[in-house]
Design a protein around this motif. Structure first.
Motif, PDB file in Angstrom:
ATOM      1  N   GLU A 109       0.826  -1.207   0.000  1.00 21.74           N
ATOM      2  CA  GLU A 109       0.000   0.000   0.000  1.00 21.74           C
ATOM      3  C   GLU A 109       0.863   1.261   0.000  1.00 21.74           C
ATOM      4  OE1 GLU A 109      -3.027   2.300   3.110  1.00 21.74           O
ATOM      5  OE2 GLU A 109      -2.550   0.183   3.407  1.00 21.74           O
ATOM      6  N   ILE A 110       1.887   1.271   0.852  1.00 22.61           N
ATOM      7  CA  ILE A 110       2.757   2.440   0.989  1.00 22.61           C
ATOM      8  C   ILE A 110       3.499   2.734  -0.312  1.00 22.61           C
ATOM      9  CG2 ILE A 110       4.905   3.250   2.066  1.00 22.61           C
ATOM     10  CD1 ILE A 110       3.955   1.952   4.655  1.00 22.61           C
ATOM     11  N   ASN A 111       3.934   1.688  -0.987  1.00 23.53           N
ATOM     12  CA  ASN A 111       4.810   1.849  -2.137  1.00 23.53           C
ATOM     13  C   ASN A 111       4.095   1.844  -3.481  1.00 23.53           C
ATOM     14  OD1 ASN A 111       7.474   1.989  -0.846  1.00 23.53           O
ATOM     15  ND2 ASN A 111       6.999  -0.064  -0.132  1.00 23.53           N
ATOM     16  N   LYS A 112       2.776   1.998  -3.464  1.00 21.02           N
ATOM     17  CA  LYS A 112       2.038   2.063  -4.723  1.00 21.02           C
ATOM     18  C   LYS A 112       2.418   3.307  -5.520  1.00 21.02           C
ATOM     19  CE  LYS A 112      -2.297  -0.513  -4.541  1.00 21.02           C
ATOM     20  NZ  LYS A 112      -3.774  -0.381  -4.584  1.00 21.02           N
ATOM     21  N   ILE A 113       2.338   3.177  -6.835  1.00 12.90           N
ATOM     22  CA  ILE A 113       2.580   4.315  -7.710  1.00 12.90           C
ATOM     23  C   ILE A 113       1.354   4.529  -8.592  1.00 12.90           C
ATOM     24  CG2 ILE A 113       5.058   3.790  -7.787  1.00 12.90           C
ATOM     25  CD1 ILE A 113       4.501   2.945 -10.790  1.00 12.90           C
ATOM     26  N   ASP A 114       1.324   5.626  -9.299  1.00 12.59           N
ATOM     27  CA  ASP A 114       0.278   5.872 -10.292  1.00 12.59           C
ATOM     28  C   ASP A 114       0.833   5.452 -11.643  1.00 12.59           C
ATOM     29  OD1 ASP A 114      -1.673   6.752 -11.997  1.00 12.59           O
ATOM     30  OD2 ASP A 114      -1.762   8.794 -11.218  1.00 12.59           O
ATOM     31  N   PHE A 115       0.433   4.282 -12.103  1.00  8.84           N
ATOM     32  CA  PHE A 115       0.961   3.724 -13.347  1.00  8.84           C
ATOM     33  C   PHE A 115       0.756   4.681 -14.511  1.00  8.84           C
ATOM     34  CE2 PHE A 115       1.216   0.947 -17.019  1.00  8.84           C
ATOM     35  CZ  PHE A 115       2.182   0.015 -16.674  1.00  8.84           C
ATOM     36  N   ALA A 116      -0.359   5.397 -14.496  1.00  4.12           N
ATOM     37  CA  ALA A 116      -0.697   6.294 -15.604  1.00  4.12           C
ATOM     38  C   ALA A 116       0.288   7.441 -15.758  1.00  4.12           C
ATOM     39  CB  ALA A 116      -2.107   6.847 -15.414  1.00  4.12           C
ATOM     40  N   THR A 117       1.079   7.727 -14.714  1.00  8.29           N
ATOM     41  CA  THR A 117       2.022   8.843 -14.784  1.00  8.29           C
ATOM     42  C   THR A 117       3.392   8.423 -15.304  1.00  8.29           C
ATOM     43  OG1 THR A 117       2.822   8.551 -12.506  1.00  8.29           O
ATOM     44  CG2 THR A 117       0.859   9.947 -12.834  1.00  8.29           C
ATOM     45  N   LEU A 118       3.600   7.140 -15.524  1.00 10.62           N
ATOM     46  CA  LEU A 118       4.900   6.692 -16.029  1.00 10.62           C
ATOM     47  C   LEU A 118       5.140   7.239 -17.435  1.00 10.62           C
ATOM     48  CD1 LEU A 118       4.922   2.940 -14.907  1.00 10.62           C
ATOM     49  CD2 LEU A 118       6.253   4.819 -13.915  1.00 10.62           C
ATOM     50  N   PRO A 119       6.336   7.756 -17.710  1.00  2.83           N
ATOM     51  CA  PRO A 119       6.645   8.295 -19.047  1.00  2.83           C
ATOM     52  C   PRO A 119       6.956   7.160 -20.026  1.00  2.83           C
ATOM     53  CG  PRO A 119       8.561   8.511 -17.631  1.00  2.83           C
ATOM     54  CD  PRO A 119       7.462   7.945 -16.762  1.00  2.83           C
ATOM     55  N   LEU A 120       5.934   6.524 -20.508  1.00  2.00           N
ATOM     56  CA  LEU A 120       6.092   5.316 -21.322  1.00  2.00           C
ATOM     57  C   LEU A 120       6.845   5.573 -22.622  1.00  2.00           C
ATOM     58  CD1 LEU A 120       2.580   3.686 -20.779  1.00  2.00           C
ATOM     59  CD2 LEU A 120       4.702   3.356 -19.476  1.00  2.00           C
ATOM     60  N   ARG A 121       6.939   6.839 -23.041  1.00  2.00           N
ATOM     61  CA  ARG A 121       7.711   7.160 -24.245  1.00  2.00           C
ATOM     62  C   ARG A 121       9.190   6.843 -24.048  1.00  2.00           C
ATOM     63  NH1 ARG A 121       7.000  11.582 -21.264  1.00  2.00           N
ATOM     64  NH2 ARG A 121       8.790  12.948 -20.842  1.00  2.00           N
ATOM     65  N   ASP A 122       9.635   6.747 -22.807  1.00  2.00           N
ATOM     66  CA  ASP A 122      11.036   6.461 -22.511  1.00  2.00           C
ATOM     67  C   ASP A 122      11.301   4.975 -22.316  1.00  2.00           C
ATOM     68  OD1 ASP A 122      11.754   9.119 -22.661  1.00  2.00           O
ATOM     69  OD2 ASP A 122      11.583   9.484 -20.504  1.00  2.00           O
ATOM     70  N   ALA A 123      10.311   4.158 -22.606  1.00  2.00           N
ATOM     71  CA  ALA A 123      10.453   2.718 -22.412  1.00  2.00           C
ATOM     72  C   ALA A 123      10.479   1.985 -23.747  1.00  2.00           C
ATOM     73  CB  ALA A 123       9.292   2.192 -21.570  1.00  2.00           C
ATOM     74  N   ILE A 124      11.168   0.863 -23.759  1.00  2.00           N
ATOM     75  CA  ILE A 124      11.112  -0.058 -24.891  1.00  2.00           C
ATOM     76  C   ILE A 124       9.842  -0.889 -24.722  1.00  2.00           C
ATOM     77  CG2 ILE A 124      12.145  -2.146 -25.857  1.00  2.00           C
ATOM     78  CD1 ILE A 124      14.866  -0.900 -25.334  1.00  2.00           C
ATOM     79  N   VAL A 125       9.071  -1.019 -25.786  1.00  2.00           N
ATOM     80  CA  VAL A 125       7.755  -1.644 -25.681  1.00  2.00           C
ATOM     81  C   VAL A 125       7.663  -2.873 -26.587  1.00  2.00           C
ATOM     82  CG1 VAL A 125       5.264  -1.260 -25.821  1.00  2.00           C
ATOM     83  CG2 VAL A 125       6.796   0.668 -25.316  1.00  2.00           C
TER      84      VAL A 125
END
Length: 258
Positions: A109-125
């Motif tokens: 619970e403490i370490n949850k993140i907002d997945f939607a805010t990840l800068p996916l443009r900087d990731a290999i997909v």
């Protein structure tokens, strides 16, 4: 084991002995978990810092289902104490009736993140099937466990994998990360290297890479090693894991995100 980045060495052996109490499952009646008043949290923090100078400030505190046991939050970790702050316990609090690991649930619970805010443009997909289940991974190209995890991913169906390359294992990791990113087909270059050991060729010319941004992102998310996985529901898994565990987490996250 106690984390060296939290305590000094003299405290480590002392607290390790107390950890036994933290491993004892609670068998008392459930009670509400309530946040302690700010004044009480401050008093606990002051007392602990006076007695244990290396102990970090307490950010919050709340009661637990075990009578008399107080949970205190320190950064992205939790410890347990009594109301007077006379003892500190690091360990797992488990409800024997449900076999639920309360400490693990709280850390999630403490370490949850907002997945939607990840800068996916900087990731290999890359994706398989309909790609409906999503996962973000922080990997180093020279990380053996990351390569093992990549092989597990290949067995999965209907998944989209976003890989943030963070070159943390030395200069060669940065060289490989930049070379892979600058390839015409960076996804294939990444998979060729991670799965088959095909060394990425440095392309002619230069291109801008997200290496520094990814490193900064990993620090903000308190990623301390690779691989580190983040699921669509914001939960994390800070280590390589068997395929069945990842599948369960992907399914749970997908259901929660609908």
């Amino acid at each position: 084991m106690l984390r060296p980045d939290v305590f000094s060495r003299p405290l480590t052996w002392w607290a390790r002995g107390a950890m036994v109490a933290g491993l004892v499952a609670t068998a008392v009646g459930a009670q509400a978990q309530n946040e302690l008043p700010a004044a009480q949290v401050q008093a606990l923090s002051q007392k602990l810092s006076q007695r244990l100078p290396d102990f970090p400030p307490v950010q919050s505190a709340r009661t637990t289902p075990m009578a008399g046991l107080i949970e205190i939050r320190v950064g992205d970790s939790v410890f347990y104490t009594d109301a007077n702050g006379d003892h500190i316990i690091e360990g797992q609090l488990i409800d024997t009736r449900t076999q639920r690991n309360l400490t693990e649930a709280r850390l999630e619970e403490i370490n949850k993140i907002d997945f939607a805010t990840l800068p996916l443009r900087d990731a290999i997909v890359w994706r398989s099937g309909n790609g409906s289940r999503r996962i973000a991974v922080f990997s180093d190209p020279n990380c053996g466990y990351c390569k093992q995890l990549e092989r597990e991913f290949q067995k999965m169906k209907d998944v989209t994998v976003y890989t943030f390359i963070i070159p943390i294992l030395g200069p060669d990791s940065r060289t490989k990360a930049d070379s892979i990113w600058c390839m015409k087909d960076r996804t294939q270059a990444w998979l060729d290297w991670m799965l088959q050991g095909v060394t990425p060729q440095r392309p002619l010319g230069q291109c801008a890479t997200p290496a520094q941004r990814n490193l900064a992102l990993s620090q903000r998310l308190r990623v301390r090693g690779t691989p580190a996985m983040f699921f669509e529901d914001g939960t994390r898994l800070a280590a390589a894991a068997p395929m069945n565990v990842i599948e369960q987490r992907l399914d749970r996250a997908a259901r929660a995100s609908r």
